[in-house]
Scaffold this active site. Sequence first.
Site: not given
Ligand SMILES: [Zn+2]
Length: 696
Positions: A56, A58, A135, A326, A417, A435
């Site tokens: 660090d 240096e 892609k 796709k 939640c 949550c």
């Molecule tokens: Zn929860």
Amino acid sequence: MSTPSKKKSLKQPDTKLSSKESSKNDKIQEEMRVLESEIRSHQYFYYLENSARISDKEFDLLFTKLKKLEAKYPDLVSEQSPTKLVGSDISVSSDFEKVKHKVPVLSLENTYNTEELLDWIQKTDPEQIYSVEWKIDGASIVLYYEKGILKRAVTRGTGGVGDDITENIKTIQNIPHELKSKIDLYVRGEVFMTFEDFEQFNEDFGGKYANPRNLTSGSIKHKYASEVAKRPLQIYTYDAYFPNGRKNIQTHKQALELMKDEGLPLSPDTEFISLKEMEKHINRLKKKKDKMPFPIDGLVIKINHLALRDSLGETSHSPRWARAFKFDAMIQESIIEEIIPQVGRTGKITPRARIKPVQLAGTTVSYATLHNQDYISQLGVGIGAKVKISKRGEIIPAVEEVVEPGLNGVYLLPKKCPSCNSKLQKVDESVDLFCINLSCPERMKHTIQFYCQKKQMDIDGLGERQIEIFFDKKWIQKIPDLYNLQNYKDEMEAMEGFGEKSVALILNGIEKSKSKSLRTLLPSLGLNELGHKVTELLIENGYESIDSIIDLAKNNNAIEILNSLHGIGPRTAEAIVKQLNDASVLDMIGKLKKSGLNFQAELVEKSDIRIFENQSWCVTGSFENFQPRDKAMDLIVRHGGRKVTSISSKTTHLLYGEGAGSKLSKAEELGITIINEKEFIDLLKKDNIPYSNEKE
Ligand SMILES: [Zn+2]
């Protein structure tokens, strides 16, 4: 102002002085550029590798030296100076400046099979040459170079307006801050992460991210550029816009060549194909796609001739001269009947759409993922919307496009939640909601499911469905309850769809799991930041039992000690200390111990043949003869070598297999001996060391 008569006499000394001055300036300027590149490369090793190559002190000396020079010669300061980057870390906020794109950033219209694509070519211009490119499934950005300098990097955003994320993008290693020549160029590119880099990074974060794309788009919008610098991001550029006219650039091919010459990284495998060869070429790429180290969600096919592109123009959404293709995507239209926010093991909320059932790729699909709120908002999805559902490979079906928005407006995730009613929060990055209640029932259920997975404790017969049933009956509420499940043997056998045989399989599997060692057990507990890699690091550093790790966590200097271990950062250190001092975690570990689980690391037996003595090996990618790759690592350790999980200047060898990510290029950069599977086997054969040929 000098008069003409004086000019002659003054000119001589004047030029002398300025040439002297300018040569001195040149020297200083050169010194500054050298310092900059030195600092940048050390920052790279520090942030990306967690492996400082100098102390660090240096580093600070170099930094101070550059800063002093910059203060003394402000005219010579480079816009790309690393002193600016670090300074700006503090000012970058999550509310990025909104920037209007200089050219609208359009999205591509999709085609879902070869006929559709060939049909488009027929209608567009069958005589033309088309470029075919991967892609890449990452985050789309636009780079604005002015006079060769990277001035701005802006997210695609709405296509008209994006977020200015210049400071974050500048931390990506393969992006040039300065082009070879002083041209104005607007470049489109995709920021991405290889699968291997993703897996490793995600494991260190307790599997919080669903896929490389989510992690990538979260990362580039991170609040702190210094944090982005730690993410293994890369970029490929694929299109250029010339604000001052194209001059002698007539084709996309020439544009790509110019981009390459200017130092911009291009994605591999781009080819220029006529209609006649198109189908064959696409089939070739279909086969190759699964071997590619980065996520791909299809191909992009573009007209090569730029003047023709101009004349074809674009609709309000997409250019008429390009199509996305796709891979093997099965598409069906359906209606969204309900959107259910699901709580995952890490607390992450994933909105799932219940759709009117449709047949896709031979299966009935009733649910599709909507990833997160950003995805929902971008698509503009709501309940009642008519949408296109896709299924690709083994990936969960996803809502791809909105056909008709429906009457209910765009769906918004709840604030609380759905399982435990605690307030949902954004953690670190802005893309997902979490949550954060550790005893949230839904989270607990998923934690038990995670524990039993093949990659973790690998308990036969206990799949997600079985666990769900036992969880609802309250037979298992936490991991240790698994080891009391035999108390419900009779009830289980009496249940429909279980029977003696499958119950025996489950109970047997649970019993067998007791023989797994700390190496598997600790990461299976699903604790934050304590994945396989960190567990390995702890064992490598001599913490070979849970007791020694818990003792360490109790130490007053625990965070410092952990932080000093190569490969463990402050965030991980903090998480380990916090959790291993948490009463509920310690209670769980105590109960598991009582049930006879093995919280000790098994050690590899050392052989007398020590061909890897004094060597440090890192192993990356996957192998034909060593599955899982731990088998190769064990051989290295058995024969005297040391195994390390990341590349640093102390690493002596890299063994690489299929799908090796950024470690390979870093090893090359550091001049580390690079060995492939065959060469490794040859080394073993030379000393008649047996290696397993069979897959397990
Ligand atoms: Zn929860």
